[in-house]
Design an enzyme around this catalytic site. Sequence first.
Site, PDB file in Angstrom:
ATOM      1  N   GLU A 247       0.829  -1.216   0.000  1.00 13.09           N
ATOM      2  CA  GLU A 247       0.000   0.000   0.000  1.00 13.09           C
ATOM      3  C   GLU A 247       0.857   1.258   0.000  1.00 13.09           C
ATOM      4  OE1 GLU A 247      -3.049  -0.075  -0.691  1.00 13.09           O
ATOM      5  OE2 GLU A 247      -3.166  -2.239  -0.532  1.00 13.09           O
TER       6      GLU A 247
ATOM      7  N   HIS B  91     -12.356  -7.667  -6.461  1.00 12.09           N
ATOM      8  CA  HIS B  91     -12.174  -6.837  -7.651  1.00 12.09           C
ATOM      9  C   HIS B  91     -13.288  -7.005  -8.680  1.00 12.09           C
ATOM     10  CE1 HIS B  91      -8.405  -7.299  -5.549  1.00 12.09           C
ATOM     11  NE2 HIS B  91      -7.950  -6.225  -6.137  1.00 12.09           N
TER      12      HIS B  91
HETATM   13  O1  X8Z Z   1      -5.940  -5.882  -4.131  1.00  6.11           O
HETATM   14  C1  X8Z Z   1      -4.761  -5.932  -3.840  1.00  6.11           C
HETATM   15  C2  X8Z Z   1      -4.139  -4.840  -2.968  1.00  6.11           C
HETATM   16  C3  X8Z Z   1      -4.754  -3.516  -3.202  1.00  6.11           C
HETATM   17  S1  X8Z Z   1      -4.406  -2.875  -4.777  1.00  6.11           S
HETATM   18  C4  X8Z Z   1      -4.306  -5.209  -1.504  1.00  6.11           C
HETATM   19  N1  X8Z Z   1      -4.006  -6.980  -4.252  1.00  6.11           N
HETATM   20  C5  X8Z Z   1      -4.561  -8.069  -5.036  1.00  6.11           C
HETATM   21  C6  X8Z Z   1      -5.516  -8.923  -4.235  1.00  6.11           C
HETATM   22  O2  X8Z Z   1      -5.595  -8.755  -3.003  1.00  6.11           O
HETATM   23  O3  X8Z Z   1      -6.186  -9.774  -4.805  1.00  6.11           O
HETATM   24  C7  X8Z Z   1      -2.578  -7.135  -4.015  1.00  6.11           C
HETATM   25  C8  X8Z Z   1      -2.225  -8.466  -4.601  1.00  6.11           C
HETATM   26  C9  X8Z Z   1      -3.372  -8.876  -5.480  1.00  6.11           C
HETATM   27 ZN    ZN Z   2      -2.415  -2.301  -4.891  1.00  2.00          ZN
END
Ligand code: X8Z
Ligand code: ZN
Length: 619
Positions: free
Chosen positions: A392, A519
């Site tokens: 972060e 996501h």
């Molecule tokens: O979503 C994230 C970060 C914030 S950009 C914590 N990541 C992905 C996930 O959690 O799926 C980092 C690694 C992949």
């Molecule tokens: Zn990130």
Amino acid sequence: MFLLYLSPPFSYNERLVMRIQPQLVAAALAISLCFSATAASNKKAPPTVAEAEQFLKNAEARLEKLSDSAQRAAWVYETHITDDTEAISSQANDISLAALGEIALQARRYNGLPLSVENKRKLKLLQLSISLSDSKDREAYTRLASFMSGAYGKAKYCSKPSDEGSCKNLGQLEEILAHSNDPAVLKDAWLGWHKQSASYKDKYAEYVALSNKGARELGYADTGALWRSQYDMSPQEFAQETERLWQQVKPLYDSLHLYVRLKLREKYGAEIVPLTGPIPAHLFGNMWSQSWENLYPLVKPQGQAGSLDVGEVLKQKNTDAQAMTRYAEGFYTSLGMEKLPDSFWAKSMLTKPRDREVVCHASAWDLNNLTDVRIKMCINPTTEDFLTIHHELGHIYYDLAYRNQPYLFKAGANDGFHEAIGDTVQLSVTPEYLNKLGLLKEVPDVSQDIGVLLNRALEKVAFLPFGYLVDQWRWKVYAGEVKPQDYDKVWWELREKYQGVKRPAPSEANGFDAGAKYHVPADVPYARYFVAHILQFQFQRALCKEAGYTGPLHRCSIFGNKKAGEKYQAMLALGTSKPWSEALKTMSGEEKMDASAILDYFAPLKVWLDAQNKALSHG
Ligand code: X8Z
Ligand code: ZN
């Protein structure tokens, strides 16, 4: 800075959202009227370079003004989910999307003019957006987006529906996935979470249709093509590039997958873990089987084996969320970067509040495009969170580094760069470094390197196919190749094909397993993380070279190295003012993404895994 293709609540918050604030809206409309009047009066005459320059100036000023308050609505929503903050946030998104769409459509008028390289780039960036001119569509789109984000944030699995005490949130379910050894308990937690997303499946399908409509208004085939257009190459070329990289790393993943299979089989038995074919997804220590470091105690080499696990020590020392974050800040300042501003500490949300619903998924925010930077995270004293804070702060230090760029260039060279900055720093969190911090008692000697490398591979190599497949699925959904009735079917085809994992139980009728990953309901593109997992090793190789390091890549830490820090900072300060290949060149001399760095890094482990697999398969 905003994300040019507008997206609802967003990871490192590169998106334009806006708050309803009468005076600001009036100001925005005033600007809007000003230049639509100009555009109207020039409708017949072909546009001039001077008009294009004026247009860009106005657009930047307008968007900059609007984005600050827009971020605040989203911040308040995600740190305090209520019906009211949801409505405010979606209305704010509606206003921003209206402005963004309008500007994107107007921008097309100036394509083809002999502008400066810089202005051509700005014009192009402005058109990486969706536009929903119909206000009903736009309202529906932003309402759906806010609803889904909130629904994900609030979701709970109640094993006894009539008993509130039996309800568990995602954090609690993840904890079970990480630490339970009981396959029935693991399966229950896994299925319980995956049930939650069915409630917004219909909404997601509606959202996809509207998003595509918006992408098509600006001439993209669909939203997936728009997403793939932000890499200074055509959407087809980007798809080919990612496939090329996946093929480069696949043999390494296959070796790790086989080794872990054999270890899981020893633990859970042949009934649960087959010798060939996909492995049930609830056994990897992670809700999405996307990183497997929680399996390290199970799969570590026999005898003495180095580890990166500092969870116990963090707990023993009662390390609170602020202290965890200070460790990460300390890494960046050791490279010569600035201290985080006081407002960061005053305004960030570092722990999960007890009295309200929040979106716990970690994110970094840049509220005023200057120094009002914050993170939102529900920090626990674990190794995983320790590393995530470094991730972060990578976003935050990027935001700070490009704050003097013109507004439209205040973004990562591409979104994969943004994700790779903090991950590169994670690679310098070596046992030696942890020992310096007093978090690891002994520095493991070279004989224990394989353990450390395996620990790292469970985190980084295991992630690769997941990082690749999430958007394989979404690209198909956005392209209309996969309809809602087949969401789960295709999702599991991809998970079996790339990750080699399978659903622990048959699919539910009308289930929405992809929606159980943050996501997807939050509509944050995911290929960025795949790109980041390739780039971070390229960055690390370049920074270690700059630091004068000549040993094996996996032992390098750039902690405290100002020379490497300067090199890094110089790339960060470029923001997105140059095509990403130029930014990469300033760092490493390379112009292409190249998986040879990750393969170099793990080369000793690959040899070891293949030998183990041979022995275990014949044993
Ligand atoms: O979503 C994230 C970060 C914030 S950009 C914590 N990541 C992905 C996930 O959690 O799926 C980092 C690694 C992949
Ligand atoms: Zn990130």
